[in-house]
Structure formats: structure tokens, C-alpha cells
Scaffold this motif. Sequence first.
Motif, mmCIF file in Angstrom:
data_model
loop_
_atom_site.group_PDB
_atom_site.id
_atom_site.type_symbol
_atom_site.label_atom_id
_atom_site.label_comp_id
_atom_site.label_asym_id
_atom_site.label_seq_id
_atom_site.Cartn_x
_atom_site.Cartn_y
_atom_site.Cartn_z
ATOM 1 N N SER A 28 14.932 66.285 -10.498
ATOM 2 C CA SER A 28 14.686 66.251 -9.078
ATOM 3 C C SER A 28 14.276 64.692 -9.143
ATOM 4 C CB SER A 28 14.027 67.360 -8.226
ATOM 5 O OG SER A 28 14.731 67.965 -8.454
ATOM 6 N N PHE A 36 8.269 73.717 2.156
ATOM 7 C CA PHE A 36 9.447 75.210 1.094
ATOM 8 C C PHE A 36 8.564 76.346 1.908
ATOM 9 C CE2 PHE A 36 6.208 74.616 -1.921
ATOM 10 C CZ PHE A 36 5.398 76.720 -2.318
ATOM 11 N N TYR A 51 4.272 70.923 0.489
ATOM 12 C CA TYR A 51 3.771 70.296 -1.058
ATOM 13 C C TYR A 51 3.365 68.826 -1.117
ATOM 14 C CZ TYR A 51 8.569 69.215 -2.410
ATOM 15 O OH TYR A 51 9.901 68.938 -2.156
ATOM 16 N N TYR A 53 4.141 66.683 -5.313
ATOM 17 C CA TYR A 53 4.512 66.743 -5.997
ATOM 18 C C TYR A 53 4.462 65.443 -7.508
ATOM 19 C CZ TYR A 53 8.180 67.636 -9.582
ATOM 20 O OH TYR A 53 9.163 67.906 -10.884
ATOM 21 N N MET A 108 11.258 70.132 -11.281
ATOM 22 C CA MET A 108 12.274 70.539 -10.292
ATOM 23 C C MET A 108 13.333 70.200 -11.112
ATOM 24 S SD MET A 108 10.596 69.553 -5.966
ATOM 25 C CE MET A 108 8.760 71.025 -5.756
ATOM 26 N N SER A 160 17.108 75.223 -2.934
ATOM 27 C CA SER A 160 15.918 76.523 -3.188
ATOM 28 C C SER A 160 16.439 77.033 -4.324
ATOM 29 C CB SER A 160 17.584 77.798 -1.878
ATOM 30 O OG SER A 160 18.883 77.132 -2.870
ATOM 31 N N VAL A 173 12.844 80.487 -2.704
ATOM 32 C CA VAL A 173 12.514 79.155 -2.361
ATOM 33 C C VAL A 173 13.439 78.756 -1.886
ATOM 34 C CG1 VAL A 173 10.107 77.919 -3.321
ATOM 35 C CG2 VAL A 173 10.368 79.657 -4.183
ATOM 36 N N SER A 174 13.249 77.907 -0.970
ATOM 37 C CA SER A 174 14.147 77.025 0.187
ATOM 38 C C SER A 174 13.043 76.007 0.401
ATOM 39 C CB SER A 174 14.402 78.256 1.449
ATOM 40 O OG SER A 174 15.802 79.146 0.831
ATOM 41 N N TYR A 175 13.776 74.776 0.196
ATOM 42 C CA TYR A 175 12.990 73.578 0.272
ATOM 43 C C TYR A 175 13.706 72.958 1.476
ATOM 44 C CZ TYR A 175 11.759 74.170 -4.280
ATOM 45 O OH TYR A 175 10.957 74.660 -5.597
ATOM 46 N N ASN A 178 12.182 67.309 2.352
ATOM 47 C CA ASN A 178 11.891 66.505 1.340
ATOM 48 C C ASN A 178 11.993 65.486 1.535
ATOM 49 O OD1 ASN A 178 11.719 69.021 -0.372
ATOM 50 N ND2 ASN A 178 13.900 69.420 -0.464
#
Length: 220
Positions: A28, A36, A51, A53, A108, A160, A173-175, A178
Motif C-alpha cells: 500500500s 477503520f 489513523y 500511517y 499494509m 479490509s 478490520v475495514s478501512y 483513505n
Amino acid sequence: MRSVLLLVCLLGVSLAASMERKPRHCKSPPLLTGAFTFSTQNEKAWFYAGYEYDAWQERIRIYETGVYNNKSFTYDVLLLYKEGVMYQIDSKARTCTKQSLQVDFMPMGVPPNATLVGQFVVGTSSGPGEGLLVDTWQGIAPDGAKYMVTVTEFGCAPVSTLYHTKQFGWVIVSYINNIKGILDPSALNPPPFCPDLNAKPVGMPVDFFSIVNNLKKTAV
């Protein structure tokens, strides 16, 4: 009307051509800001988190709000993987604790040992802007846990992650929302009221899942 039909046809041809491409392992974007949702099968815990990152410096800031046993809570942590440190931050009270972080940084994206499950369209491919082309992969983590990762075909953005552990069962976990880049770079540094990196950590060492397990202790 002809223009609309032509656009739909071109979209279908483009999407079909994209789906013929063989998905590849990917990482990623190294700098991401978003949110998320996180839920666990056994702990009956759910939370929504913002978040930031940074894969280059191996830093993650997580701002959590959620519900545990019908009680709301907030939780703010800064994870510095290179330094092996986690800061638990209360900006309102200007308090901060430092603990040892004993877990390797996992960027990621799609792990190199993952195998392809398939390529899918989230939503629908019937019209422009109505669907998202994603790739789903599965594998076994070094600790023996099963996982399933879904990323976008273009850009390798996280969609996810499903991860199975003995302690929590399935973790989902569902993002969402972004964007590439860091909106607030200062958030990835400890606030001035936190102990410095040379200060001795307190409490037991933590990893990501023990942080989640502590959420019930912060519920108010």
C-alpha cells in the motif's frame, strides 16, 4: 443517449480488460491517513478509529472511539515500531505513558506468501463510479494465524483484513476514507508532555492485540 451508451460500453470494456490482468503482490502507499472499523468475534468489542500511517519510519497513530459492553470509550496511541515503543496519550489531561512495543512492523498491502483468492467488484459494474475493483488474498502468518486481505486493484489501497487468533477468534478490520499522505505530520511524534525515548518504559510490553484487549479497561 448515444453518448451515455457509448460511455457505459467503454466502461464495461475497460473493466473487463482490468479484470483480465493477473493481480500481483503489492504494498500500500507508504503514507496514508484515514479511518477503520475494528471488531472481534470473541471479545464482543467494536471501535471506529482514525489513523495516520508512515511505512517509511514505521510509525502509526491511532485515535479510537468505540463501545464495549454498551459503554463508550476513547483511546489514543502512538506506535513507534523502530524504537519499540508505544505511547498512550491523553491530550486533554496532558498525560502520557510509555510502554515497550514488542511486535514487528507489518506494512499494509499483500504479504509475499499470500495466495490469490480472486478479483471482485465491490458494488456494481453496471455504471460509471458504481463499483470498485479489488483483489482478495489469503495466507498463514508467521505465528500460524490465518488471514485474508483485500486491496484495491489500482493503488493497492487497503480495503479490509480478516485475521484469526486463538484469543480473539476472527478479527475484522475495514478501512474507509483513505487518502495518500499525512495530514498532520506532528501527530506521528510524541507530544512534548510525553516521556522521552531514553525514559524507561512502564508496565508490561504490548503488541497490537494486547492493545485491543485493553480497550475494555478504558471503557467508562
